[in-house]
Design a protein around this motif. Structure first.
Motif, PDB file in Angstrom:
ATOM      1  N   ILE A 119       0.801  -1.383   0.015  1.00  0.00           N
ATOM      2  CA  ILE A 119       0.095  -0.111  -0.074  1.00  0.00           C
ATOM      3  C   ILE A 119       0.786   1.107  -0.006  1.00  0.00           C
ATOM      4  O   ILE A 119       1.085   1.798   0.903  1.00  0.00           O
ATOM      5  N   PRO A 120       1.515   1.557  -1.027  1.00  0.00           N
ATOM      6  CA  PRO A 120       2.135   2.880  -1.243  1.00  0.00           C
ATOM      7  C   PRO A 120       1.397   3.826  -1.347  1.00  0.00           C
ATOM      8  O   PRO A 120       0.653   4.102  -2.520  1.00  0.00           O
ATOM      9  N   GLU A 121       1.537   4.787  -0.600  1.00  0.00           N
ATOM     10  CA  GLU A 121       0.693   6.404  -0.762  1.00  0.00           C
ATOM     11  C   GLU A 121       1.537   7.464  -1.260  1.00  0.00           C
ATOM     12  O   GLU A 121       2.589   7.709  -0.540  1.00  0.00           O
ATOM     13  N   LEU A 122       1.284   8.382  -2.234  1.00  0.00           N
ATOM     14  CA  LEU A 122       2.030   9.353  -2.664  1.00  0.00           C
ATOM     15  C   LEU A 122       0.901  10.465  -2.575  1.00  0.00           C
ATOM     16  O   LEU A 122      -0.272  10.391  -3.017  1.00  0.00           O
TER      17      LEU A 122
END
Lengths: 305, 305
Positions: free
Chosen positions: A256-259
């Motif tokens: 779950i990589p959030e930018l």
């Protein structure tokens, strides 16, 4: 120090009977050895468990070792280590952690590390985690890392957890000033019914700062992994986050990589891939004479190198 | 139907005075026209607002139009549209929505769509959203889409929201049976102080099913966008999610694509990139004689095509 600490030190910090330069060895919540050097001064905290590590400005290519060991079940260790890195210093910090469970109760290490990195300083932070022992109690390591990177500073964080840790909750946060650069390399392998959670929060707050976060993991057995990263671009900056995972057996992996770009000149990228070992790779190695198990091991070694 | 509905229909569903084949025109919560065809039967619901659309098995390349219009402020429309797509049918659904605010109060459309897609059926679902009108009230469109893709079925969801919608909360979920294939293409542009949230949840539950979710967006002014996607691979399957955003002015964009592999043979990938228009691209077009504004417009058009 006891024999188990000695064994763990060999595994987590290449200990061969002694350390050169500054070090602090933590054993079951106590100090089993401490030495400062001219440039690196280690002092115990007076208000809570842990140490302060002061690295003098301009220190050149020194290494400090701060391994922590939990050598038996029914220990829940909690330690606060604060690093003050002087301007322009260049230092390597080896911060391995080993937990040994010999009974039914858990052996737990909670290590809370903070870094105040001065202008232009360069820090390599190596963290190797391992769990051993024949006990049925869980081997638990929960590291918290909070880094403040000053202007023009550089931090490389290299963390490895390959074996034996039943449960880990890893939280890392960093705030970057102008032109600071952060590199994170995480290697993780879980097996059996282990659980691993990783959480990176990076605030790109200083102009022209940058971060590069790469996690590689292998999940075997019925183990579960959750990878989270949050990169926030608050000014002109660049950020990259990557999570690659090999899944085996009946394991599960979440990425779950959030930018978040809060500024026109924030350039952010992430990538993630989860899958099993490619069949062609296995077959190729097997035609060279390796068994299936040997080929798998070879591929995983290469992936986590 | 009134003149504003007629205008909105032109914008959202290429209406030129009439529809060919089956259609249902919704105007401010009422029916402004309805027609079934031999293969596509539209019936009003009796228990709540909305319609049931039954597409007969084997229907070949037909189109059904179900536009919804809110033509003035102080309307909060809520509608449930349920689609039953027969085995082997091949159908295009044009489901645009337009909201027109002429006063201080909001003009709101909440459309809840469910799809039961039969074995081997093929659905193209086009959703075009727009907000117009001189009123100060907000133009709000909140679509919810829930799709159940039967074995060997195919669904392509093509959603576009380019202009005038002040607030949108878009939720799409899909569950895929064996060998089903889902393609989602989202195009979004926000300006002023607009807010857009997008949430895709895809359960890859049938063997050899696949999903490909791609969102492209442009955020201008002080607008805010949040993109979320969750792909869960529960069996042998493949999934791809991608979010690319251009940020302009003082806008902000978050991308949070989540992958979860619960099975050895789930292969999942995602990518995201957020950044401003590349300077070289602008300069190239400007050397060809375009002004900076024209060059920007050209690049955005290409990006959202």
């Amino acid at each position: 120090m006891n024999a188990i600490t000695e064994k763990l030190l060999g595994l987590i910090s290449d200990f061969t009977g002694s350390f050169k330069g500054a070090y602090n060895i933590r054993e079951d919540g106590s100090c089993a050895g401490r030495q400062s050097s001219e440039n690196i001064v280690i002092t115990p905290k007076t208000d809570k468990p842990g140490i302060d590590i002061h690295v003098a400005p301009g220190t050149a290519e020194e290494t400090v070792y701060i391994p922590a060991c939990v050598t038996h079940s029914d220990v829940e260790d909690l330690v606060y280590n604060d690093f003050y890195i002087g301007e322009g210093a260049d230092v390597t910090i080896v911060a391995g952690c080993g937990v040994h469970a010999d009974g039914e109760e858990a052996a737990t290490h909670n290590g809370i590390h903070s870094f105040m990195i001065g202008k232009g300083a360069k820090v390599r932070y190596l963290e190797r985690h391992i769990g051993i022992g024949e006990g049925t109690g869980k081997r638990i390591i929960n590291p918290v890392t909070e880094a403040h990177l000053g202007e023009d500073s550089y931090m490389e964080m290299d963390t490895t957890q390959i074996e034996g840790v039943d449960s880990t909750d890893r939280r890392t946060s960093a705030t970057l000033a102008a032109r600071a650069h952060l590199v994170i390399r995480e290697k993780l392998m879980t097996h059996g019914s282990q659980a691993a959670a990783t959480d990176f929060v990076v605030n790109l707050s200083g102009e022209d700062c940058s971060a590069d976060v790469v996690s590689r993991s292998v999940a075997k057995g019925t183990s579960r992994q959750v990878f989270r990263s949050q990169l926030s671009g608050n000014t002109r900056c660049s950020g990259h986050s990557e999570c690659d995972a090999i899944i085996m057996d009946r394991a599960s992996v979440s990425a779950i990589p959030e930018l978040t770009a809060n500024h026109l000149d924030a350039a952010l990228i992430h990538e993630a891939a989860i899958g099993k070992i490619a069949g062609e790779q296995l077959i190729k190695l097997m035609t060279l004479g390796l068994s299936e198990q040997e080929a798998e091991r070879k591929i995983i070694e290469g992936f986590l190198k």
